[in-house]
Write an enzyme that holds these catalytic residues in place. Structure first.
Site, mmCIF file in Angstrom:
data_model
loop_
_atom_site.group_PDB
_atom_site.id
_atom_site.type_symbol
_atom_site.label_atom_id
_atom_site.label_comp_id
_atom_site.label_asym_id
_atom_site.label_seq_id
_atom_site.Cartn_x
_atom_site.Cartn_y
_atom_site.Cartn_z
ATOM 1 N N LYS A 98 -52.617 35.958 2.418
ATOM 2 C CA LYS A 98 -51.992 35.314 1.275
ATOM 3 C C LYS A 98 -51.855 33.832 1.608
ATOM 4 C CE LYS A 98 -49.511 39.281 -0.572
ATOM 5 N NZ LYS A 98 -50.258 40.258 0.231
ATOM 6 N N ASP A 134 -56.053 37.148 -0.780
ATOM 7 C CA ASP A 134 -55.267 37.908 -1.755
ATOM 8 C C ASP A 134 -54.850 37.016 -2.924
ATOM 9 O OD1 ASP A 134 -55.095 40.564 -0.914
ATOM 10 O OD2 ASP A 134 -53.570 40.101 0.575
ATOM 11 N N GLN A 163 -56.921 40.114 -10.554
ATOM 12 C CA GLN A 163 -55.883 41.009 -11.065
ATOM 13 C C GLN A 163 -56.135 41.327 -12.537
ATOM 14 O OE1 GLN A 163 -51.932 39.547 -8.918
ATOM 15 N NE2 GLN A 163 -53.188 37.821 -9.573
ATOM 16 N N ARG A 184 -62.256 42.106 -4.726
ATOM 17 C CA ARG A 184 -61.353 43.249 -4.861
ATOM 18 C C ARG A 184 -60.635 43.154 -6.206
ATOM 19 N NH1 ARG A 184 -56.701 42.623 -1.086
ATOM 20 N NH2 ARG A 184 -58.221 43.096 0.546
ATOM 21 N N GLY A 188 -52.453 44.322 -10.420
ATOM 22 C CA GLY A 188 -51.547 43.177 -10.373
ATOM 23 C C GLY A 188 -50.129 43.631 -10.075
ATOM 24 N N ALA A 189 -49.440 42.886 -9.207
ATOM 25 C CA ALA A 189 -48.128 43.336 -8.734
ATOM 26 C C ALA A 189 -47.074 42.243 -8.783
ATOM 27 C CB ALA A 189 -48.246 43.866 -7.312
ATOM 28 N N HIS A 227 -55.026 53.428 -6.757
ATOM 29 C CA HIS A 227 -54.711 54.800 -6.360
ATOM 30 C C HIS A 227 -54.801 55.755 -7.553
ATOM 31 C CE1 HIS A 227 -52.396 52.041 -3.711
ATOM 32 N NE2 HIS A 227 -52.896 52.818 -2.786
ATOM 33 N N ARG A 288 -42.619 45.040 -3.705
ATOM 34 C CA ARG A 288 -43.725 45.178 -4.664
ATOM 35 C C ARG A 288 -44.311 46.580 -4.637
ATOM 36 N NH1 ARG A 288 -44.865 40.189 -2.900
ATOM 37 N NH2 ARG A 288 -46.671 40.841 -1.690
#
Length: 308
Positions: A98, A134, A163, A184, A188-189, A227, A288
């Site tokens: 990050k 990230d 995201q 990737r 989004g978080a 997931h 998160r």
């Protein structure tokens, strides 16, 4: 409805003190963050790679307020790479970083983050692996993408994250889905305003599929960060339609979540990479994870009740 509340709590110093002081917290945190130092994490790396999994490593910590802290973050990644060199695992273990941890939000932060991340990318390349940048909140993305573009001039394998919940992401995906890119895709978080991001789950899921189709039909290397069983199945179908072989994309999931699914996908021949975080400054990352999925929050609350 709880997700935004938890994300707000992730920025609260008072909540940080309450959560980190709770006796039950450590046993729950250990589910998602299996160690605080390199010595803790090496056995995890050896175990997961022996099971046919790959990893991306995140040294947690985002609340950087001084250049010295940013230099320390850089050095933590360099220490990790030194240990990975001894394990001789090559691309089986990459790094996720990050840029906020490398000083992006400080005065002159763009240049500071670039100067800090470059030696990490160089060191990763020297041992046969790479780094993925990230994504964080939407205000940081132009800087992140500019740093990504700069790093790829010398290290084209450098990856980045997009995201699905952001309106801009479909255009970003079209630009990034080029030969040699590694992208990737996650939902989004971060708590984002309605002016820049979808707010409803069904809207985010639809956007995820649209962006994933763009990546699968492009010339880059998609990394499916999800997931969600339905999205995983859709990803497999889109890959099949695009004529992609199993080594032309990969799945990524968080350490501690749906671990049996990690092994199932790997057993089917898919590349399955486990996003594994470690470190002492785990609070923001942990909150998160709770916000992303109600089941994670229920797990935490049940543990507090059963232990109290």
């Amino acid at each position: 409805m709880l997700g935004p509340v938890i994300l707000a709590a992730s920025r609260s110093d008072r909540m940080r003190r309450l959560v980190t002081a709770a006796p039950v917290t450590k046993q729950v945190v250990d589910r998602f963050i299996p160690g605080e130092g390199v010595d803790d994490i090496v056995p995890i790396i050896e175990d997961l790679t022996a099971r046919g999994l790959q990893l991306t490593m995140d040294v947690v910590g985002e609340d950087i307020t001084t250049p010295e802290q940013a230099y320390a973050a850089r050095d933590a990644y360099l220490a990790l790479i030194d240990r990975l060199a001894m394990l001789d695992l090559g691309e089986k273990v990459e790094m996720s970083v990050k840029l906020s941890m490398f000083g992006q939000a400080l005065d002159g932060g763009h240049e500071l983050a670039l100067s800090n991340v470059r030696p990490v990318v160089e060191a990763a390349a020297a041992i046969g692996t790479t780094v993925t940048l990230d994504a964080e909140d939407h205000t940081t993305l132009d800087s992140m993408f500019a740093i990504h573009e700069e790093l790829r001039k010398d290290f084209p394998q450098t990856g980045c994250v997009i995201q699905a919940y952001l309106f801009r992401t479909e255009a970003d995906a079209r630009r990034l889905a080029a030969a040699g890119s590694r992208v990737r895709l996650v939902k989004g978080a971060y708590k984002e305003p309605a002016e820049v991001a979808y707010q409803q789950k069904h809207e985010i899921d639809k956007a995820y599929v649209r962006v994933l189709r763009t990546l699968m039909e492009g010339d880059g290397y998609p990394m499916i960060g999800s997931h969600d069983p339905r999205l995983i199945a859709i990803a497999q179908e889109l890959a099949h339609r695009a004529g992609r072989k199993l080594d032309e994309y990969e799945f990524q999931m968080l350490y501690g979540i749906r671990s049996e699914e990690h092994l199932r996908l790997a057993a089917e021949g898919h590349r399955m990479r486990v996003y594994t975080a470690y470190g002492t400054d785990w609070y923001g990352y942990f909150m998160r994870r709770l916000a992303e999925k109600p089941a994670n929050l229920r797990f935490f609350l049940r543990s507090m009740v059963s232990t109290g």
